[in-house]
Scaffold this active site. Structure first.
Site, PDB file in Angstrom:
ATOM      1  CB  CYS A  75      -0.983   0.067   1.129  1.00 32.37           C
ATOM      2  SG  CYS A  75      -0.316   0.066   2.895  1.00 32.37           S
ATOM      3  CG  ASP A 132      -5.211   4.459   3.273  1.00 31.25           C
ATOM      4  OD1 ASP A 132      -5.054   4.223   4.400  1.00 31.25           O
ATOM      5  OD2 ASP A 132      -4.117   5.039   2.590  1.00 31.25           O
ATOM      6  CG  ASN A 184       4.365  -1.837   5.330  1.00 31.04           C
ATOM      7  OD1 ASN A 184       5.372  -2.219   5.778  1.00 31.04           O
ATOM      8  ND2 ASN A 184       3.259  -2.791   5.238  1.00 31.04           N
ATOM      9  CB  CYS A 224      -3.633   1.292   7.050  1.00 29.55           C
ATOM     10  SG  CYS A 224      -3.732   2.470   8.314  1.00 29.55           S
ATOM     11  NE  ARG A 225      -4.609   1.074   1.278  1.00 24.08           N
ATOM     12  CZ  ARG A 225      -4.365   1.647   0.370  1.00 24.08           C
ATOM     13  NH1 ARG A 225      -5.297   1.809  -0.530  1.00 24.08           N
ATOM     14  NH2 ARG A 225      -3.515   2.599   0.307  1.00 24.08           N
ATOM     15  CB  SER A 226       0.242  -3.485   2.781  1.00 26.13           C
ATOM     16  OG  SER A 226       1.046  -2.740   3.484  1.00 26.13           O
TER      17      SER A 226
END
Length: 136
Positions: A7, A114, A10, A12-14
């Site tokens: 993302c 995000d 690095n 939150c999402r990933s």
């Protein structure tokens, strides 16, 4: 299988995808990274850690890192959390060096929003967990 989730920062999402994938596929090599270097060395974002913890996922040992050129040969799949990240990854390493995560999981060519900006950590985790479950 070796998978890298990517993302922007690095945190939150990933990071969430890494945690979910490690829980689902303990024998796979799983990592995550960001296209930007703003958070290198930082743990995932506090609200994401809390939301993941509520689902039984522990992200506390993770530390943000930036994508490196060798990631494109080290990992079998490099999965981008949104189209902008996908464009950046393909610009770094070539046309088919990365895939859009939810599309690769068979859930359509769409982005994982995000939660750093949307504040919807639960919605993000819903998408991440659904996508990860379909990678196996």
């Amino acid at each position: 299988m070796r998978i890298l989730f990517v993302c922007l920062g690095n945190i939150c999402r990933s990071a969430a995808a890494e945690g979910a994938a490690r829980a689902c596929f303990p024998d796979w090599e799983i990592d995550s990274a960001g296209t930007g270097g703003w958070h290198v060395g930082d743990p995932p974002y506090g609200p994401m850690i809390a939301a993941a913890r509520a689902r039984g996922l522990d992200l506390t040992a993770q530390r943000a890192r930036q994508v490196r050129p060798e990631d494109f040969t080290r990992f079998d799949r490099v999965l981008a959390m949104d189209r902008a990240v996908l464009r950046d990854l393909r610009a770094m390493a070539g046309g088919d060096a990365a895939e859009l995560f939810l599309e690769a999981a068979g859930l359509g060519a769409r982005d994982v929003p995000d939660p750093y900006y949307t504040r919807d950590f639960q919605g993000c985790l819903d998408l991440v967990e659904a996508g990860v479950a379909r990678l196996g």
